[in-house]
Write a protein that holds these residues in place. Structure first.
Motif, PDB file in Angstrom:
ATOM      1  N   LEU A  93     -13.236 -12.239 -12.880  1.00  0.00           N
ATOM      2  CA  LEU A  93     -14.038 -11.483 -11.918  1.00  0.00           C
ATOM      3  C   LEU A  93     -13.837 -12.117 -10.547  1.00  0.00           C
ATOM      4  O   LEU A  93     -13.974 -13.331 -10.396  1.00  0.00           O
ATOM      5  CB  LEU A  93     -15.512 -11.538 -12.309  1.00  0.00           C
ATOM      6  N   LEU A  94     -13.537 -11.303  -9.561  1.00  0.00           N
ATOM      7  CA  LEU A  94     -13.308 -11.845  -8.216  1.00  0.00           C
ATOM      8  C   LEU A  94     -14.597 -11.824  -7.405  1.00  0.00           C
ATOM      9  O   LEU A  94     -15.428 -10.924  -7.557  1.00  0.00           O
ATOM     10  CB  LEU A  94     -12.222 -11.029  -7.507  1.00  0.00           C
ATOM     11  N   ALA A 152     -11.329 -12.584  -3.687  1.00  0.00           N
ATOM     12  CA  ALA A 152     -10.825 -11.216  -3.499  1.00  0.00           C
ATOM     13  C   ALA A 152      -9.987 -11.117  -2.231  1.00  0.00           C
ATOM     14  O   ALA A 152     -10.162 -11.895  -1.285  1.00  0.00           O
ATOM     15  CB  ALA A 152     -11.992 -10.237  -3.437  1.00  0.00           C
ATOM     16  N   SER A 153      -9.096 -10.137  -2.197  1.00  0.00           N
ATOM     17  CA  SER A 153      -8.289  -9.887  -0.994  1.00  0.00           C
ATOM     18  C   SER A 153      -9.178  -9.282   0.100  1.00  0.00           C
ATOM     19  O   SER A 153     -10.294  -8.818  -0.182  1.00  0.00           O
ATOM     20  CB  SER A 153      -7.171  -8.896  -1.325  1.00  0.00           C
ATOM     21  N   ALA A 154      -8.671  -9.249   1.293  1.00  0.00           N
ATOM     22  CA  ALA A 154      -9.438  -8.675   2.402  1.00  0.00           C
ATOM     23  C   ALA A 154      -9.770  -7.204   2.150  1.00  0.00           C
ATOM     24  O   ALA A 154     -10.884  -6.747   2.430  1.00  0.00           O
ATOM     25  CB  ALA A 154      -8.644  -8.812   3.710  1.00  0.00           C
ATOM     26  N   ALA A 193     -11.296  -5.382  -8.700  1.00  0.00           N
ATOM     27  CA  ALA A 193     -10.808  -5.824  -7.390  1.00  0.00           C
ATOM     28  C   ALA A 193      -9.389  -6.395  -7.416  1.00  0.00           C
ATOM     29  O   ALA A 193      -8.776  -6.586  -6.357  1.00  0.00           O
ATOM     30  CB  ALA A 193     -11.766  -6.853  -6.788  1.00  0.00           C
ATOM     31  N   HIS A 194      -8.860  -6.642  -8.608  1.00  0.00           N
ATOM     32  CA  HIS A 194      -7.466  -7.096  -8.682  1.00  0.00           C
ATOM     33  C   HIS A 194      -6.504  -6.032  -8.170  1.00  0.00           C
ATOM     34  O   HIS A 194      -5.377  -6.347  -7.810  1.00  0.00           O
ATOM     35  CB  HIS A 194      -7.106  -7.467 -10.127  1.00  0.00           C
ATOM     36  N   ASP A 195      -6.960  -4.788  -8.168  1.00  0.00           N
ATOM     37  CA  ASP A 195      -6.136  -3.683  -7.639  1.00  0.00           C
ATOM     38  C   ASP A 195      -6.958  -2.984  -6.550  1.00  0.00           C
ATOM     39  O   ASP A 195      -7.685  -2.023  -6.816  1.00  0.00           O
ATOM     40  CB  ASP A 195      -5.815  -2.718  -8.800  1.00  0.00           C
ATOM     41  N   PRO A 196      -6.865  -3.480  -5.309  1.00  0.00           N
ATOM     42  CA  PRO A 196      -7.725  -2.968  -4.233  1.00  0.00           C
ATOM     43  C   PRO A 196      -7.605  -1.456  -4.023  1.00  0.00           C
ATOM     44  O   PRO A 196      -8.602  -0.806  -3.691  1.00  0.00           O
ATOM     45  CB  PRO A 196      -7.244  -3.743  -2.994  1.00  0.00           C
TER      46      PRO A 196
END
Lengths: 131, 131, 131, 131, 131, 131
Positions: F6-7, F12-14, F40-43
């Motif tokens: 879990l991010l 997590a990315s921006a 969130a791994h795939d924004p």
């Protein structure tokens, strides 16, 4: 319609035809069901499923009729129309009476209902059920 | 955790407690399973399910152990974890041996496999299966 | 029969017809499948599904044929007859050979079988599988 | 917890232990997954599933990674938590990248969505999809 | 075709015919749907399902149209073609507009999609959701 | 455990963090549910699902509470434990009373039961249900 053409004795490979012949001999009928004729595009899979089915459905600790009832129940829950037709017919051929059929349906309906309630309520498993 | 708190004798309504008492009396145990305690938020539904379950699972044309095996099979196909635990335990209590359990699993596995193949191939139903 | 009439170029709204035209242009065919014609009663949903489908099924880290195989597998497990037919046809159009089709079916059958066994046994997840 | 105790080398039968040893040798690991240890109560079923799995998942017209992706997709649609964990881990071990994983999830989500829409609309199969 | 012949007023038992008459009176129609005519082989089950359906679908905290929408949603997720047709028709009869139908489909599609993603990701339940 | 970590805001990315912030703003809470943190791994997928969810669940011809009830019903039938928890909580937050919850469960149970009976009996669709 099937996603692949149903094969018959003329269009099936020699390996598949040998399985058809074994089905005819074991079941003492000329008819080879559509399931086997669709599966015949892959003779190895056809042979494997036919062999395994005979082992699994043979008399054992459970009798063949009870096994057919279980097969119907799984097929209903999985929504496989063909399988429901073929295994209901098989259960009748093995002695399922109207009364047994009615009770089979009642148990399937009851289980489907309590499965849904239990899932909706997310009921935690009782300690006593844990082996 | 359940989506609703499990009720016990202190928190359940009088109507729900009466069903708990009937379960205890009929099953000759002090334990009331979590399923009933979650369902107790709706005493009418609790009563209805308990009454119907007794009718459906009573000895009839099929014996109670066979009915439990069918119940387990449906619960597996529907993926109800709690139900699999509770009805596997019930089947054992009613006499399911290890050999019967193994054959039950083998039939469920076989049916799941051929259900998937038949669905993937979209096999049309044989005329002979139509009643 | 569908629960809603299938719309064609004369009965669809202008918004839906624009999506039909885009489907025809992108797929280089005059034929608009029944799925889109049923969905056309809700032009916004039609547009959203068509746009998303193009994004998801485009070449990427997985090639389009692999994506179609996965689509077929999900459709089989969900028992969507129409989807099995349409995506099996799409997989063939993208290069699925008979041998690939046979292996796809074998994996689906194997997974269905072990899914059922694992669920029936309620196998706890190994620590090593936890990320 | 499992509905049957997980067997280890001390509690499994000689036949089951032989399968455990074969798994260890073929997979080059000391670890035998819980699935096999639960299945070991029925050594014949254990042997049959292990043998069949090796055949089905071997390189062929589809490569082993593609087969694992299909296995994950079926397991998700069938809701088998253990299987999702174990086959996602297997797919990673066989080379599934983060980008592939993301696309696998996107296809599963897309298929689940259109399966539901098609079923809700009861879309009739186009003539052109019939083989 | 059904796995049992559909019964009509001439072939049904007196008990089943009495339920048919009650359905006709309550629904103010001459037509008795095929579901009831298939179920009529087991008059006790027929009576039980008909009685329970009236209780469950009656106006209460939720209005009858909302209950029909929920019924359709469950039937779609369970893949019951007959039920989707009959309860979509019932929902229309109770006032479901085209706009409501489109939104029902959109919610079913959305839920099916996020159900699949959540299952594929095996997302652990947030503490705050636990009652 | 999830199949992916879990991010949180740090990992997590921006792009994903921007979606987290939008969720916080729209829902007026600091908490971002695990579902979004796994996704969130795939924004791009995260953004797409969040955008679509807002559209689908917004007030329209059906009110948001009715939409949540339908969402719960689908999630139960699909056996998504996380989704049942999160959407039952959402339904309560939108005004689902205990009485509504009880009726929701009763309709789900009823539909599950008649879905199974109809499938087991393979009831043909009445002409009058065909649009």
């Amino acid at each position: 319609m099937a996603t692949l053409p149903l094969l018959d004795d003329d269009t099936a490979s020699a390996e598949a035809r040998a399985v058809f012949d074994d089905i005819r001999a074991k079941r003492q009928t000329d008819h080879v069901n559509n399931f086997w004729r669709a599966l015949a595009h892959d003779p190895a899979q056809l042979q494997q499923v036919w062999d395994r089915l005979q082992q699994v459905m043979a008399p054992g600790a459970l009798d063949p009729l009870v096994k057919e009832l279980i097969y119907v129940a799984v097929s209903v829950a999985n929504g496989c129309d063909y399988c429901i037709h073929s295994h209901t017919a098989a259960a009748k051929a093995k002695g399922m009476t109207s009364a047994m059929h009615a009770e089979l349906l009642a148990v399937i309906a009851m289980a489907s209902q309590t499965n849904a309630l239990t899932t909706a309520l997310q009921v935690p498993t009782d300690e006593r059920f844990k082996s």
